[in-house]
Design a protein around this motif. Sequence first.
Motif, mmCIF file in Angstrom:
data_model
loop_
_atom_site.group_PDB
_atom_site.id
_atom_site.type_symbol
_atom_site.label_atom_id
_atom_site.label_comp_id
_atom_site.label_asym_id
_atom_site.label_seq_id
_atom_site.Cartn_x
_atom_site.Cartn_y
_atom_site.Cartn_z
ATOM 1 N N MET A 95 -17.544 13.044 -53.990
ATOM 2 C CA MET A 95 -18.504 12.167 -54.975
ATOM 3 C C MET A 95 -19.508 13.205 -55.473
ATOM 4 O O MET A 95 -19.791 13.894 -54.733
ATOM 5 C CB MET A 95 -19.044 10.881 -54.218
ATOM 6 N N HIS A 96 -19.421 13.030 -56.764
ATOM 7 C CA HIS A 96 -20.590 13.607 -57.321
ATOM 8 C C HIS A 96 -21.635 12.345 -57.770
ATOM 9 O O HIS A 96 -21.371 11.483 -58.729
ATOM 10 C CB HIS A 96 -20.336 14.354 -58.560
ATOM 11 N N VAL A 97 -22.966 12.576 -57.402
ATOM 12 C CA VAL A 97 -23.877 11.453 -57.485
ATOM 13 C C VAL A 97 -24.837 11.925 -58.869
ATOM 14 O O VAL A 97 -25.713 12.989 -58.547
ATOM 15 C CB VAL A 97 -24.786 10.999 -56.466
ATOM 16 N N ALA A 98 -24.658 11.548 -60.049
ATOM 17 C CA ALA A 98 -25.471 11.990 -61.341
ATOM 18 C C ALA A 98 -26.842 12.034 -60.885
ATOM 19 O O ALA A 98 -27.606 12.964 -61.458
ATOM 20 C CB ALA A 98 -25.096 11.218 -62.465
ATOM 21 N N SER A 99 -27.490 10.982 -60.413
ATOM 22 C CA SER A 99 -28.782 11.003 -60.200
ATOM 23 C C SER A 99 -28.990 11.943 -59.015
ATOM 24 O O SER A 99 -28.609 11.566 -57.973
ATOM 25 C CB SER A 99 -29.343 9.592 -59.730
ATOM 26 N N GLY A 100 -30.109 12.980 -59.312
ATOM 27 C CA GLY A 100 -30.427 13.910 -58.265
ATOM 28 C C GLY A 100 -29.219 15.104 -58.281
ATOM 29 O O GLY A 100 -29.338 16.180 -57.582
ATOM 30 N N ASN A 101 -28.108 14.630 -58.952
ATOM 31 C CA ASN A 101 -27.132 16.074 -59.436
ATOM 32 C C ASN A 101 -26.717 16.673 -57.899
ATOM 33 O O ASN A 101 -26.722 17.569 -57.558
ATOM 34 C CB ASN A 101 -27.732 17.168 -60.160
ATOM 35 N N ARG A 102 -26.113 15.578 -56.925
ATOM 36 C CA ARG A 102 -25.840 16.074 -55.715
ATOM 37 C C ARG A 102 -24.424 15.840 -55.479
ATOM 38 O O ARG A 102 -23.652 14.961 -55.946
ATOM 39 C CB ARG A 102 -26.884 15.665 -54.721
ATOM 40 N N ASP A 103 -23.522 16.441 -54.656
ATOM 41 C CA ASP A 103 -22.492 16.176 -54.033
ATOM 42 C C ASP A 103 -22.396 15.729 -52.704
ATOM 43 O O ASP A 103 -23.217 16.015 -51.717
ATOM 44 C CB ASP A 103 -21.685 17.623 -54.231
ATOM 45 N N VAL A 104 -21.394 14.792 -52.501
ATOM 46 C CA VAL A 104 -21.267 14.038 -51.154
ATOM 47 C C VAL A 104 -19.800 14.048 -50.573
ATOM 48 O O VAL A 104 -18.940 13.809 -51.609
ATOM 49 C CB VAL A 104 -22.008 12.585 -51.175
ATOM 50 N N PHE A 105 -19.529 13.939 -49.295
ATOM 51 C CA PHE A 105 -18.334 13.749 -48.987
ATOM 52 C C PHE A 105 -18.598 12.677 -47.863
ATOM 53 O O PHE A 105 -19.139 12.659 -47.014
ATOM 54 C CB PHE A 105 -17.815 14.996 -48.160
ATOM 55 N N ILE A 106 -17.673 11.536 -48.080
ATOM 56 C CA ILE A 106 -17.624 10.430 -47.096
ATOM 57 C C ILE A 106 -16.257 10.232 -46.369
ATOM 58 O O ILE A 106 -15.137 10.407 -46.934
ATOM 59 C CB ILE A 106 -17.737 9.021 -47.873
ATOM 60 N N ASP A 107 -16.552 10.579 -45.033
ATOM 61 C CA ASP A 107 -15.383 10.559 -44.180
ATOM 62 C C ASP A 107 -15.332 9.194 -43.406
ATOM 63 O O ASP A 107 -15.883 8.975 -42.578
ATOM 64 C CB ASP A 107 -15.587 11.552 -42.887
ATOM 65 N N ALA A 108 -14.580 8.338 -44.012
ATOM 66 C CA ALA A 108 -13.966 7.197 -43.278
ATOM 67 C C ALA A 108 -12.529 7.359 -42.766
ATOM 68 O O ALA A 108 -11.768 6.429 -42.691
ATOM 69 C CB ALA A 108 -13.945 5.979 -44.546
ATOM 70 N N ARG A 109 -12.313 8.591 -41.983
ATOM 71 C CA ARG A 109 -11.203 8.573 -41.268
ATOM 72 C C ARG A 109 -10.879 7.821 -40.002
ATOM 73 O O ARG A 109 -12.214 7.450 -39.430
ATOM 74 C CB ARG A 109 -10.905 10.047 -41.182
ATOM 75 N N ILE A 142 -8.341 3.534 -34.800
ATOM 76 C CA ILE A 142 -9.294 2.380 -35.259
ATOM 77 C C ILE A 142 -9.588 2.819 -36.919
ATOM 78 O O ILE A 142 -9.984 3.679 -37.452
ATOM 79 C CB ILE A 142 -10.475 2.566 -34.726
ATOM 80 N N PRO A 143 -9.365 1.624 -37.870
ATOM 81 C CA PRO A 143 -9.519 1.815 -39.170
ATOM 82 C C PRO A 143 -10.859 2.171 -39.582
ATOM 83 O O PRO A 143 -11.620 1.691 -39.134
ATOM 84 C CB PRO A 143 -9.127 0.211 -39.777
ATOM 85 N N GLY A 144 -10.956 2.841 -40.756
ATOM 86 C CA GLY A 144 -12.172 3.382 -41.316
ATOM 87 C C GLY A 144 -12.468 2.759 -42.773
ATOM 88 O O GLY A 144 -13.622 2.892 -43.267
ATOM 89 N N GLU A 145 -11.381 2.214 -43.267
ATOM 90 C CA GLU A 145 -11.781 1.986 -44.592
ATOM 91 C C GLU A 145 -12.746 0.897 -44.874
ATOM 92 O O GLU A 145 -13.483 0.868 -45.776
ATOM 93 C CB GLU A 145 -10.220 1.382 -45.435
ATOM 94 N N PRO A 146 -12.510 -0.289 -44.171
ATOM 95 C CA PRO A 146 -13.488 -1.336 -44.521
ATOM 96 C C PRO A 146 -14.876 -0.761 -44.319
ATOM 97 O O PRO A 146 -15.750 -1.177 -45.003
ATOM 98 C CB PRO A 146 -13.190 -2.340 -43.257
#
Length: 571
Positions: A95-109, A142-146
Amino acid sequence: MKVALRWHVLLIGFVLTTGAAFAADNPTPSTKTAPLALRPGHAGIASANALATQAGFEVLAKGGNAFDAAIAVASTLSVVEPESSGIGGGFMATMHVASGNRDVFIDARETAPAAVNPKDYLNPDGTPNRDTALKGPFSAGIPGEPAGLVWLAKHYGKLPLADSLAPAIRTARDGFKPDNRLLGSIEDEQKNLQRWPASAAKFLPNGKVPAAGDIWRDPDQAHTLQLLAQYGNAGFYSGKTAKKIVDAVHAAGGNWTLKDMSSYSVKERLPITLDYRGYKIITAPPPSSGGVAIAEILNILSGFDLTKVDQVHRVHLVIESMRRAFRDHNDYLGDPDFVKMPLNMLLSPYYADGLRQTILPDKATPSSMLAPSSGEDPGMHTTHFSIIDADGNMVAITATVNYVLGSTFVADGTGVLLNDEMDDFALVPNKPNVYGLLGSKANAPEPGKRMLSSMSPSIVIGPDRTAVIGSPGGSTIITQVLEGILAFIDGGDAHDVAAHKRFHHQYMPDVVMTEPGTFDASTSEALTKMGYTLKQREPWGFMNVVIWDRRTNKVDAASDPRRADGLGKVQ
């Protein structure tokens, strides 16, 4: 080329077919000489199903942002495209968050349950038990999506979670017409679905595959999503839903516990960021192998000017780079919370220099010369969607239940189809999984460990254009995204990138898979003379791409034309 792996990991508490792509255009004229736009002012969504894309726009119209829309798209796909993803599986998000111009990775594996035992996946003779690894409760993590959906709403969205989940709840409750891909998947897996009463009740109403045009409802999943909307993580990972899931797993012989559920947590990580010829590429870190492999391939290719070589030698260089990256994929990568990986080496331009020197100018390098192993054809499942909103927030999410219809096991009373992600572990070291990928002890199963993935959601920022890109497709995800990035750098629009003809090499088996029409006769003949074995197969993948041209401030969205039910649209 410079590659930076920003590698600090933050543990968070509890915690994401008719293809469709839509974009809303800004009518204000612009020219290529105008200053580059700072925000699109309009939005684009590309997903694997029209209902999911519409759900995303519905949430944007409520005042939501790209992250709220991502919740709507992912949860709706859980209802309408369960053969590929769902709340019983997991996702990875760049993800790119426009506010703050930062990049993020979410691991819901997904994660392995505490009682995981590799012996449960072996036949008496010590060979892999493919049924246990792919079907029924032992195959599920074990599910991560929820938890991922809750995390997105809490930390990045603008709307309450209930607003973003509303389209999926409505679709599950009121019903929809399944597309041909879903109907075909149910028919293909009918015998497995019949093994478990709740699976048969969900997917085989009245004891048969739904007919085209039937209205299909999923009230149990609607209720489960409603509890998630009302109570957040507690609505899925504890209380009635968690108990129903664990009880169902136990009744079918599985080994989950309520503690496995309640202790699940999302990880927020910094993505891999690299520079390739003036393009910033933001992609997935481990436990995805995709970003590391893509970075390694591009590092190798950075020593060549692909614009100045003929088609045959360009393909040759790309294949040889793929071969070497997949070799390292098999040997080194796993869950970073459990395994120390030589990432500085793998991502180093100096390491790439050494690998580049091993590429012969006019001859294929047999994989057996790099190290012996074996593999099989990769599969083509999972789902991906891409979003850019009016403010320039960007989301690339690849979500999965692994193989088609996951484990084919539905937890009674929940509507939750469990994944079969345990097969993504190296359950038997150096034996291929269902996608033909090999693994070592680095990817061996352990309690709470995340299995290695090929998911490669990516964002590419060029001098004047930006792309959000990804695809399903098992091990071919990595090469699809790589080739899509190269097509974007070559100037392709969203349709060009999604439609780009594909080829794939994953070290073992030592063959180059091609789509019909990828190479003309002379190119195929030249590659064969260089020592390559070409194997044609049906087209693969379901790439979804959104491109923002910052010169003209236009958004372009496209869904993969390989799917007969795919749709690309601008509005």
